[in-house]
Design an enzyme around this catalytic site. Sequence first.
Site, PDB file in Angstrom:
ATOM      1  N   TYR A 162       0.844  -1.204   0.000  1.00  0.00           N
ATOM      2  CA  TYR A 162       0.000   0.000   0.000  1.00  0.00           C
ATOM      3  C   TYR A 162       0.874   1.247   0.000  1.00  0.00           C
ATOM      4  O   TYR A 162       0.726   2.139  -0.842  1.00  0.00           O
ATOM      5  CB  TYR A 162      -0.910  -0.034   1.235  1.00  0.00           C
ATOM      6  N   ALA A 163       1.808   1.291   0.940  1.00  0.00           N
ATOM      7  CA  ALA A 163       2.689   2.458   1.030  1.00  0.00           C
ATOM      8  C   ALA A 163       3.514   2.610  -0.246  1.00  0.00           C
ATOM      9  O   ALA A 163       3.749   3.727  -0.721  1.00  0.00           O
ATOM     10  CB  ALA A 163       3.603   2.322   2.244  1.00  0.00           C
ATOM     11  N   PHE A 214     -12.488  -1.812  18.486  1.00  0.00           N
ATOM     12  CA  PHE A 214     -12.643  -1.503  19.908  1.00  0.00           C
ATOM     13  C   PHE A 214     -14.086  -1.060  20.213  1.00  0.00           C
ATOM     14  O   PHE A 214     -14.672  -1.475  21.208  1.00  0.00           O
ATOM     15  CB  PHE A 214     -11.648  -0.411  20.338  1.00  0.00           C
ATOM     16  N   ARG A 234       0.330   6.101  17.494  1.00  0.00           N
ATOM     17  CA  ARG A 234      -0.331   6.816  16.408  1.00  0.00           C
ATOM     18  C   ARG A 234      -0.714   8.213  16.896  1.00  0.00           C
ATOM     19  O   ARG A 234      -0.960   8.409  18.092  1.00  0.00           O
ATOM     20  CB  ARG A 234      -1.633   6.095  15.992  1.00  0.00           C
TER      21      ARG A 234
END
Length: 375
Positions: A162-163, A214, A234
């Site tokens: 993806y990156a 979550f 993050r």
Amino acid sequence: MKVLSLGGAGFIGSHLTERLLQKNHSVVVVDYYDDKLLELLGHPGLTMLKQDIREENWGLEKLVEDSDVVIDLIAYANPGLYVKMPLEVFDLNFTENLKIAKTCRKLKKRLVQFSTCEVYGKTPASFMNENLMNPTDPAHATFSEDNTNLILGPIGKHRWIYASAKQLLERVLHAYGLEDGFKYCIIRPFNFIGPKIDYLLNETDGIPRVFSYFMDALINGGQMKLVDGGHNLRCYTYIDDAIEAIYRIVQNPNGVCDQEIFNIGSPHNETSIKNLAMLMRDIYANDMWQEGMPDLPEIVAVSSEDFYGRGYEDSDRRIPDITKARNLLEWEPKWNMVSTLKATMNYYVHDYRLHYGLNSLRDHFKHETIVQKIS
Ligand code: UDP
């Protein structure tokens, strides 16, 4: 302004469309589903085209011709997908996006291209810990658009496809700019979060981002799972802050955004995933949980291979340097971590079901599956 927003009915696109319409721009959204735009359908400034852009000859050129600016949000942007279907991720994020860029270049239309903070990959501290004087120094993880090296993992860790796809697209845009002055602007989002970020349940390609796992455990019961202990960090950016910056980029005052790359993120909202789980559970327990609801979930550790399968590797830490956005856009993110989580969680607790007029989240999940099969 006439705005063509490709992939404009997703999480970021739906919020951006709302802002553009509020400011009286006309917006053509092309997307293969529209349920995140439901409240806006029927607005006189909005044209919604349900279209899979991977089909041949679907009319891209005419739409680009008719617009003043093109925004490209089309992407598979959830890490679980990079592991599960790397080739589709490459095809959509590079091959299909390249067609859009080529069309904009040919017709000399400005392109706002969404990329990812994932192009920065990993920090030097993640693989040369012992050689650094102070590996936890945030300086090792603060990434600047124009001078930070991009460090990705080995080929066998196919998460990085993806990156790589996004990075290659950025390099092509840069080359177009060099060769014929093509006007583009690249946005690298740092973990945007807010209402509509993802659906909570999706068993078919059921791989949303961490917030949705979550939140689902909090609402429906289950466990909050920390992949490899949840040590990675993050910076979460509330969607309203992000939209403010993106809107300024779309406006492009005096051409300040031409041929520029912007980090858009909140450097002060850094949290480990473990801390995110604990914060969300505390907020839920204090503000949202009521008698009769499922018990609060336990927080457990799982290995990344068990959770995602083979080929997963993680970004350890990523902090945006937003000096450029501050200077050129006069932008400053305002939302802190707790208010960001409260606003996002409130939406999933109170508005999510109402929004879709469904009785339960599981009904919504069925609805989502059907939409995807039709398109
Ligand atoms: N993660 C986790 N539990 C989950 C889902 C994800 O611990 O149920 C971790 C994941 O390994 C990563 C972080 O949460 O370290 C953020 O993952 P996400 O899918 O939200 O996207 P990313 O920030 O990597 O693009």
